[in-house]
Write an enzyme that holds these catalytic residues in place. Structure first.
Site, PDB file in Angstrom:
ATOM      1  N   GLY A  32     -72.802  26.480  34.409  1.00  0.00           N
ATOM      2  CA  GLY A  32     -72.912  25.033  34.537  1.00  0.00           C
ATOM      3  C   GLY A  32     -71.629  24.273  34.223  1.00  0.00           C
ATOM      4  O   GLY A  32     -70.619  24.847  33.786  1.00  0.00           O
ATOM      5  N   ALA A  78     -70.364  24.250  30.414  1.00  0.00           N
ATOM      6  CA  ALA A  78     -69.664  25.488  30.057  1.00  0.00           C
ATOM      7  C   ALA A  78     -68.279  25.531  30.689  1.00  0.00           C
ATOM      8  O   ALA A  78     -67.292  25.892  30.032  1.00  0.00           O
ATOM      9  CB  ALA A  78     -70.485  26.693  30.510  1.00  0.00           C
ATOM     10  N   LYS A  98     -64.828  14.586  16.948  1.00  0.00           N
ATOM     11  CA  LYS A  98     -63.581  13.859  17.189  1.00  0.00           C
ATOM     12  C   LYS A  98     -62.962  13.433  15.865  1.00  0.00           C
ATOM     13  O   LYS A  98     -63.640  12.941  14.965  1.00  0.00           O
ATOM     14  CB  LYS A  98     -63.849  12.647  18.082  1.00  0.00           C
ATOM     15  CG  LYS A  98     -64.184  13.039  19.521  1.00  0.00           C
ATOM     16  CD  LYS A  98     -64.283  11.823  20.409  1.00  0.00           C
ATOM     17  CE  LYS A  98     -64.553  12.233  21.857  1.00  0.00           C
ATOM     18  NZ  LYS A  98     -63.404  12.921  22.463  1.00  0.00           N
ATOM     19  N   HIS A 121     -74.076   9.205  20.640  1.00  0.00           N
ATOM     20  CA  HIS A 121     -72.680   8.949  20.274  1.00  0.00           C
ATOM     21  C   HIS A 121     -72.510   7.605  19.579  1.00  0.00           C
ATOM     22  O   HIS A 121     -71.905   7.509  18.499  1.00  0.00           O
ATOM     23  CB  HIS A 121     -71.794   8.954  21.534  1.00  0.00           C
ATOM     24  CG  HIS A 121     -71.787  10.251  22.277  1.00  0.00           C
ATOM     25  ND1 HIS A 121     -72.146  11.446  21.706  1.00  0.00           N
ATOM     26  CD2 HIS A 121     -71.436  10.557  23.558  1.00  0.00           C
ATOM     27  CE1 HIS A 121     -72.024  12.418  22.590  1.00  0.00           C
ATOM     28  NE2 HIS A 121     -71.600  11.907  23.723  1.00  0.00           N
ATOM     29  N   GLN A 171     -60.789   7.066  21.521  1.00  0.00           N
ATOM     30  CA  GLN A 171     -60.135   7.637  22.699  1.00  0.00           C
ATOM     31  C   GLN A 171     -59.816   6.519  23.678  1.00  0.00           C
ATOM     32  O   GLN A 171     -60.508   5.493  23.682  1.00  0.00           O
ATOM     33  CB  GLN A 171     -61.022   8.697  23.367  1.00  0.00           C
ATOM     34  CG  GLN A 171     -62.311   8.123  23.962  1.00  0.00           C
ATOM     35  CD  GLN A 171     -63.209   9.171  24.571  1.00  0.00           C
ATOM     36  OE1 GLN A 171     -63.287  10.298  24.110  1.00  0.00           O
ATOM     37  NE2 GLN A 171     -63.910   8.789  25.621  1.00  0.00           N
TER      38      GLN A 171
END
Length: 428
Positions: free
Chosen positions: A48, A51, A211, A269, A402
């Site tokens: 997938g 991965a 992160k 998140h 980010q």
């Protein structure tokens, strides 16, 4: 200008990556670990996108920098009938060797294996077990990573328990988000896993917490006296937590449509960032103590109402040079016709406690927006008793996750010269 995909982007901040690698090398390995232990890492869903884009590149980076135990064997498992060479070909854009690393890359792929099988047939998992046994020696430690859709978590973990537990070493299972589709399915999955594995064997992963700047939130808040006295409703006007992506579904709309932006980004998140920003100081930095403070924040949130939310769905830009950007969400052929799945969401959360009463926390996330950005932006209140004739603007503390991790403060300073005119300056 066409947007670069993740696989085409260069490796991130080299200095930051070096610090991360050096810190990993200092992690103390338990002296109780048997000297004859072998290690197997199994990637379920090996064929997938997750991965290909994330798991295999990470495994290669760890292998390249000698950050996995020597002799670790990697097994890919998926329904697709592939060989290791075909799997390598799928990862050619994401698993790359720099000059001088070619031999290491060959060694990495030589340590890989692949087993094709279904996710609900015990015989297939018994075959996987036989392949692992053939590659193991001594105390066999096994780690299973579920890079899978949540719909198969239950059958896969049931088969794991029945056929693939290590008889001599430890077994660990990593479950990647989304963890259920709603409260009921999340509770159902938790009950299911609790019957199969101990808490020490189970790892629920929200990869965003890995992160560096997300983890730095705790250090910034509780390791610096400068922030503590003003981190409350007396000084802060509002908090904006934002996640933007400049691209759409890129042909993966069928998968995205099952979840939408709220389940995909906001409720994991962004809520994690929200908790780290709003929670009280934990007793220690242990995972349990941090979790306890997060839970207190979540319990203090008032229920969301529809007037506190904005939902949207992106349309195509016919003037864009990027062919993907010219397609709207509903024009993705993998998206069901007439879908009302949101690709943008904004919500205002309010915390009913002494520290944050009256301070709105605005969570915003979306795909196909104007830039790639994730940040926490804390805006302070207006300075009382203004003596600059309205020349001031509110101070802001920005924690950029980010791109280009950074922390900076926007403050007012005097312009050069004889006047007392003000200008906004960023201190980073």
């Amino acid at each position: 200008m066409p947007l670069r995909t993740e696989s085409e982007c260069p490796e991130g901040n080299p200095e930051g990556l070096k610090l991360l690698r050096d810190s990993l090398k200092k992690v103390q390995i338990s002296t109780n670990s048997p000297t004859d232990a072998s290690h197997v890492f199994v990637v379920f869903g090996a064929s997938g996108d997750l991965a290909r884009k994330k798991i295999y590149p990470t495994l290669w980076a760890l292998y390249r920098d000698s950050l996995v135990p020597k002799g670790t064997q990697i097994f890919g498992y998926a329904r697709s009938k592939l060989s290791v060479s075909q799997l390598r070909e799928k990862c050619v854009g994401t698993v790359k060797a720099k000059e001088g690393e070619e031999d290491l890359l060959e060694q990495f792929w030589a340590s890989n294996h692949y087993v094709a099988g279904s996710y609900d047939t015990q015989r297939d998992f018994e075959l996987l077990n036989q392949e692992m046994v053939a590659a193991e020696r001594g105390h066999a430690n096994r780690l299973f990573y579920l890079a899978l859709p949540p719909s198969v978590f239950k059958p896969v973990t049931s088969m794991l328990k029945a056929a693939c537990m290590s008889p001599t070493g430890w077994t660990r299972v990593i479950v990647e988000k989304p963890f259920g589709k709603d409260s009921a399915s999340s509770a159902d999955l938790s009950d299911h896993l609790k019957k199969l594995f101990s808490e020490e064997q189970l790892y629920r992963i929200d990869h965003y917490l890995g992160k560096e700047m997300v983890q730095n939130l705790i250090s910034l808040r509780f390791g610096n006296m400068i922030f503590g006295p003003t981190w409350n409703r007396d000084s802060i006007a509002n908090v904006n937590i934002t996640f933007k992506e400049p691209f759409g579904t890129k042909g993966r709309g069928g998968y995205f449509d099952e979840f939408g932006i709220i389940r995909d980004v906001m409720q994991n998140h962004l809520v994690q960032l929200f908790c780290l920003t709003a929670m009280e100081k934990p007793v220690s930095t242990s995972p349990d103590d941090i979790r306890d403070e997060k839970v207190k924040v979540l319990k203090a949130i008032s229920s969301l109402t529809l007037p506190s939310c904005v939902l949207g769905q992106y349309c195509g830009d016919p003037d864009s040079e990027d062919p993907d950007a010219r397609l709207g969400y509903l024009e993705d052929p993998t998206v069901p016709e007439g879908s009302s799945c949101p690709t943008f969401a904004a919500a205002v959360l309010k915390i009913n406690n002494e520290r944050w009463d009256g301070v709105p926390f605005m969570l915003k996330c979306g795909k196909a927006l104007n830039e790639r950005k994730a940040e926490v932006r804390i805006q302070y209140k207006d300075v009382p008793g203004d003596i600059f004739n309205g020349g001031t603007v509110r101070n802001e503390l920005v924690i950029r996750v980010q791109p280009n991790e950074s922390v900076y403060v926007k403050v007012m300073t005097k312009t050069p010269g004889m006047s007392f005119n003000l200008q906004e300056t960023e201190l980073d």
